[in-house]
Design a protein around this motif. Structure first.
Motif, PDB file in Angstrom:
ATOM      1  N   THR A  84      50.033   2.013  29.987  1.00  0.00           N
ATOM      2  CA  THR A  84      49.857   0.741  29.294  1.00  0.00           C
ATOM      3  C   THR A  84      49.488  -0.329  30.313  1.00  0.00           C
ATOM      4  OG1 THR A  84      51.500   1.351  27.621  1.00  0.00           O
ATOM      5  CG2 THR A  84      50.966  -0.999  27.824  1.00  0.00           C
ATOM      6  N   ILE A  85      48.329  -0.917  30.105  1.00  0.00           N
ATOM      7  CA  ILE A  85      47.856  -1.977  30.983  1.00  0.00           C
ATOM      8  C   ILE A  85      47.939  -3.290  30.222  1.00  0.00           C
ATOM      9  CG2 ILE A  85      45.877  -2.905  32.233  1.00  0.00           C
ATOM     10  CD1 ILE A  85      44.958  -0.044  32.726  1.00  0.00           C
ATOM     11  N   ARG A  86      48.697  -4.234  30.790  1.00  0.00           N
ATOM     12  CA  ARG A  86      48.795  -5.549  30.174  1.00  0.00           C
ATOM     13  C   ARG A  86      47.673  -6.417  30.729  1.00  0.00           C
ATOM     14  NH1 ARG A  86      54.070  -8.944  31.306  1.00  0.00           N
ATOM     15  NH2 ARG A  86      53.021  -9.313  33.297  1.00  0.00           N
ATOM     16  N   VAL A  87      46.911  -7.036  29.837  1.00  0.00           N
ATOM     17  CA  VAL A  87      45.857  -7.928  30.301  1.00  0.00           C
ATOM     18  C   VAL A  87      46.486  -9.096  31.033  1.00  0.00           C
ATOM     19  CG1 VAL A  87      44.170  -7.214  28.551  1.00  0.00           C
ATOM     20  CG2 VAL A  87      45.669  -9.173  28.105  1.00  0.00           C
ATOM     21  N   LEU A  88      45.672  -9.789  31.752  1.00  0.00           N
ATOM     22  CA  LEU A  88      46.090 -10.842  32.661  1.00  0.00           C
ATOM     23  C   LEU A  88      47.054 -11.836  32.015  1.00  0.00           C
ATOM     24  CD1 LEU A  88      45.494 -11.739  35.558  1.00  0.00           C
ATOM     25  CD2 LEU A  88      43.588 -13.066  34.668  1.00  0.00           C
ATOM     26  N   ASP A  89      48.253 -11.904  32.550  1.00  0.00           N
ATOM     27  CA  ASP A  89      49.264 -12.864  32.109  1.00  0.00           C
ATOM     28  C   ASP A  89      49.356 -13.934  33.195  1.00  0.00           C
ATOM     29  OD1 ASP A  89      51.361 -14.310  31.112  1.00  0.00           O
ATOM     30  OD2 ASP A  89      52.853 -12.715  31.300  1.00  0.00           O
ATOM     31  N   ILE A  90      48.425 -14.849  33.121  1.00  0.00           N
ATOM     32  CA  ILE A  90      48.299 -15.871  34.160  1.00  0.00           C
ATOM     33  C   ILE A  90      48.391 -17.234  33.504  1.00  0.00           C
ATOM     34  CG2 ILE A  90      45.817 -16.334  34.220  1.00  0.00           C
ATOM     35  CD1 ILE A  90      47.923 -15.279  37.198  1.00  0.00           C
ATOM     36  N   ALA A 119      49.989 -26.830  37.252  1.00  0.00           N
ATOM     37  CA  ALA A 119      51.329 -26.532  36.758  1.00  0.00           C
ATOM     38  C   ALA A 119      51.617 -27.401  35.539  1.00  0.00           C
ATOM     39  CB  ALA A 119      52.353 -26.780  37.850  1.00  0.00           C
ATOM     40  N   GLU A 120      52.350 -26.816  34.586  1.00  0.00           N
ATOM     41  CA  GLU A 120      52.645 -27.516  33.345  1.00  0.00           C
ATOM     42  C   GLU A 120      54.144 -27.734  33.206  1.00  0.00           C
ATOM     43  OE1 GLU A 120      50.004 -26.045  29.987  1.00  0.00           O
ATOM     44  OE2 GLU A 120      49.965 -24.351  31.360  1.00  0.00           O
ATOM     45  N   ALA A 121      54.534 -28.723  32.425  1.00  0.00           N
ATOM     46  CA  ALA A 121      55.952 -29.033  32.221  1.00  0.00           C
ATOM     47  C   ALA A 121      56.680 -27.850  31.580  1.00  0.00           C
ATOM     48  CB  ALA A 121      56.093 -30.278  31.360  1.00  0.00           C
ATOM     49  N   ASN A 122      56.057 -27.202  30.599  1.00  0.00           N
ATOM     50  CA  ASN A 122      56.650 -26.041  29.951  1.00  0.00           C
ATOM     51  C   ASN A 122      55.634 -24.907  29.993  1.00  0.00           C
ATOM     52  OD1 ASN A 122      57.822 -24.093  28.364  1.00  0.00           O
ATOM     53  ND2 ASN A 122      58.569 -25.540  26.837  1.00  0.00           N
ATOM     54  N   PRO A 123      55.667 -24.099  31.056  1.00  0.00           N
ATOM     55  CA  PRO A 123      54.652 -23.066  31.254  1.00  0.00           C
ATOM     56  C   PRO A 123      54.524 -22.075  30.102  1.00  0.00           C
ATOM     57  CG  PRO A 123      56.005 -23.303  33.204  1.00  0.00           C
ATOM     58  CD  PRO A 123      56.636 -24.135  32.138  1.00  0.00           C
ATOM     59  N   ALA A 124      55.619 -21.759  29.422  1.00  0.00           N
ATOM     60  CA  ALA A 124      55.561 -20.781  28.341  1.00  0.00           C
ATOM     61  C   ALA A 124      54.741 -21.277  27.159  1.00  0.00           C
ATOM     62  CB  ALA A 124      56.969 -20.417  27.876  1.00  0.00           C
ATOM     63  N   LEU A 125      54.642 -22.595  26.999  1.00  0.00           N
ATOM     64  CA  LEU A 125      53.917 -23.156  25.860  1.00  0.00           C
ATOM     65  C   LEU A 125      52.519 -23.644  26.214  1.00  0.00           C
ATOM     66  CD1 LEU A 125      56.806 -25.177  24.186  1.00  0.00           C
ATOM     67  CD2 LEU A 125      55.930 -22.919  23.560  1.00  0.00           C
ATOM     68  N   GLY A 126      52.162 -23.562  27.470  1.00  0.00           N
ATOM     69  CA  GLY A 126      50.888 -24.100  27.912  1.00  0.00           C
ATOM     70  C   GLY A 126      49.766 -23.079  27.886  1.00  0.00           C
ATOM     71  N   LEU A 127      48.807 -23.298  28.752  1.00  0.00           N
ATOM     72  CA  LEU A 127      47.626 -22.443  28.848  1.00  0.00           C
ATOM     73  C   LEU A 127      47.998 -21.197  29.656  1.00  0.00           C
ATOM     74  CD1 LEU A 127      44.637 -22.272  28.103  1.00  0.00           C
ATOM     75  CD2 LEU A 127      44.123 -23.323  30.307  1.00  0.00           C
ATOM     76  N   ARG A 128      48.454 -20.187  28.968  1.00  0.00           N
ATOM     77  CA  ARG A 128      48.968 -18.994  29.620  1.00  0.00           C
ATOM     78  C   ARG A 128      48.521 -17.745  28.857  1.00  0.00           C
ATOM     79  NH1 ARG A 128      55.178 -17.060  30.399  1.00  0.00           N
ATOM     80  NH2 ARG A 128      54.597 -15.115  31.389  1.00  0.00           N
ATOM     81  N   ALA A 129      48.406 -16.639  29.599  1.00  0.00           N
ATOM     82  CA  ALA A 129      48.149 -15.316  29.035  1.00  0.00           C
ATOM     83  C   ALA A 129      46.921 -15.346  28.120  1.00  0.00           C
ATOM     84  CB  ALA A 129      49.388 -14.778  28.350  1.00  0.00           C
ATOM     85  N   LEU A 130      47.106 -14.977  26.849  1.00  0.00           N
ATOM     86  CA  LEU A 130      45.954 -14.929  25.945  1.00  0.00           C
ATOM     87  C   LEU A 130      45.298 -16.287  25.771  1.00  0.00           C
ATOM     88  CD1 LEU A 130      46.824 -12.449  23.056  1.00  0.00           C
ATOM     89  CD2 LEU A 130      45.147 -12.202  24.884  1.00  0.00           C
ATOM     90  N   ARG A 131      46.070 -17.347  25.745  1.00  0.00           N
ATOM     91  CA  ARG A 131      45.463 -18.682  25.605  1.00  0.00           C
ATOM     92  C   ARG A 131      44.542 -18.965  26.791  1.00  0.00           C
ATOM     93  NH1 ARG A 131      50.734 -19.278  23.691  1.00  0.00           N
ATOM     94  NH2 ARG A 131      51.504 -20.064  25.690  1.00  0.00           N
TER      95      ARG A 131
END
Length: 172
Positions: free
Chosen positions: A86-92, A105-117
């Protein structure tokens, strides 16, 4: 290891894992670097449950080309023949920033421009990665692609369509 009846299992007894009370479990490795493959084989992992693709991206000063990614992913499949990979696409994004990206860097990284977004905004990186994974997985028995941080059905459908589009591109 347990001498329990393994009828119907295709793997030899040495790569099948059981709890002390005889319950069959599947041991899959989480891989950050290709050097982790040796340990995965040593502990008789039945495959790769998660390969985190961001690590090769994070240690570079420029984005990896499709061919560079292909060689990394191909080695995963080659060193785990017949096994699930299983290869996970880029989670950056968020707290994991690329040196060559304009993201901050964002105040709340989990809700920002991350992974699929992040990947939906950078289609070129996403499609290169998908093509590299698909090329590397050609002929493999159990390839899987994981999409991180799916927040809606629309995200899943868009990511899945990107895979189909890349498959069509490679077929052409």
């Amino acid at each position: 290891q347990s001498p329990i009846d393994t009828e119907g299992l295709s793997q030899d007894m040495s790569s099948v894992t059981y709890t002390k009370d005889g319950v069959r479990i599947r041991l899959l490795a989480n891989i950050n670097l290709l050097s982790d493959l040796a340990l995965a084989r040593d502990v008789k992992a039945e495959g790769v449950g998660l390969y985190r693709t961001e690590f090769p991206f994070l240690i570079r000063s420029a984005v990896l080309s499709e061919d560079e990614q292909f060689h990394v992913y191909k080695r995963l499949f080659d060193e785990m023949p017949g096994r699930e990979v299983t290869i996970r696409v880029l989670d950056i994004g968020g707290d994991k920033l690329l040196a060559y990206s304009d993201a901050t860097a964002e105040a709340n990284p989990a809700l920002g421009l991350r992974a699929l977004r992040f990947l939906f905004r950078h289609h070129d990186i996403f499609h290169q990665q998908l093509r590299a994974i698909l090329r590397a997985a050609a002929g493999s028995e159990n390839p899987r692609i994981m999409f991180p941080m799916i927040s809606s059905l629309d995200d899943y459908q868009e990511a899945r369509q990107a895979v189909y589009n890349c498959m069509a591109h490679l077929e052409r």
